[in-house]
Design a protein around this motif. Structure first.
Motif, PDB file in Angstrom:
ATOM      1  N   ILE A  88      -8.005   3.841  -2.013  1.00 36.86           N
ATOM      2  CA  ILE A  88      -8.649   4.232  -0.759  1.00 36.86           C
ATOM      3  C   ILE A  88      -8.672   5.752  -0.773  1.00 36.86           C
TER       4      ILE A  88
ATOM      5  N   VAL B  77     -13.541   2.830  -1.216  1.00 35.46           N
ATOM      6  CA  VAL B  77     -12.611   1.879  -1.828  1.00 35.46           C
ATOM      7  C   VAL B  77     -13.103   1.690  -3.261  1.00 35.46           C
TER       8      VAL B  77
ATOM      9  N   VAL C  34      -3.718   0.157  -2.893  1.00 32.61           N
ATOM     10  CA  VAL C  34      -3.386  -1.155  -2.330  1.00 32.61           C
ATOM     11  C   VAL C  34      -3.324  -2.125  -3.497  1.00 32.61           C
TER      12      VAL C  34
ATOM     13  N   ALA D 256      -6.571  -1.152  -5.645  1.00 32.31           N
ATOM     14  CA  ALA D 256      -7.699  -0.519  -4.971  1.00 32.31           C
ATOM     15  C   ALA D 256      -7.274   0.882  -4.577  1.00 32.31           C
TER      16      ALA D 256
ATOM     17  N   ALA E  87       0.858  -1.186   0.000  1.00 34.29           N
ATOM     18  CA  ALA E  87       0.000   0.000   0.000  1.00 34.29           C
ATOM     19  C   ALA E  87       0.891   1.231   0.000  1.00 34.29           C
TER      20      ALA E  87
ATOM     21  N   CYS F  19      -7.072  -2.984   2.720  1.00 35.82           N
ATOM     22  CA  CYS F  19      -7.751  -1.689   2.560  1.00 35.82           C
ATOM     23  C   CYS F  19      -8.328  -1.233   3.899  1.00 35.82           C
TER      24      CYS F  19
END
Length: 116
Positions: free
Chosen positions: A104, A85, A42, A102, A28, A69
């Motif tokens: 965030i 997300v 991520v 992903a 991340a 996440c």
């Protein structure tokens, strides 16, 4: 790893990133073009084109990405006020790097959609 993949090169340490969390199978790091005060990506360290491919090829790793996440959002203090997300899939879905990741996003009201 694919040699032409930006995120594979970040995983390999060839390109620097501001890492906020790392496990044996995930990484991340802060997005270099943030769309919100908190914007962290991520990724699984293994290369998968998008979330659909990841979910089919390795459902356990897909679940781990989602768990990370939540871990990262907690570390950033986001759960109390909320966060988003987001997975982009394919060109029409807004995916720019074809290694599943992903987003965030949080730290401000995001509204119904995130503007590009």
């Amino acid at each position: 790893m694919t040699n032409d993949c930006l995120f594979c090169r970040i995983v390999a340490g060839e390109i620097p990133a501001t890492v906020v969390h790392e496990t044996d199978r995930t990484l991340a790091f802060r997005d270099i073009g943030p769309k919100a005060p908190v914007h962290i990506l991520v990724i699984p360290k293994a290369h998968h084109r998008d979330v659909a491919e990841l979910a089919t090829a390795d459902p356990a790793l897909a679940g781990e990405v989602l768990r990370i996440c939540a871990v990262v959002a907690e570390a950033e203090g986001l759960p109390e006020r909320g966060y988003r997300v987001l997975f982009n899939v394919g060109e029409h879905g807004g995916q720019e790097v074809f290694h599943v990741h992903a987003h965030i996003l949080g730290g401000k009201p995001l509204g119904p959609m995130v503007a590009p």
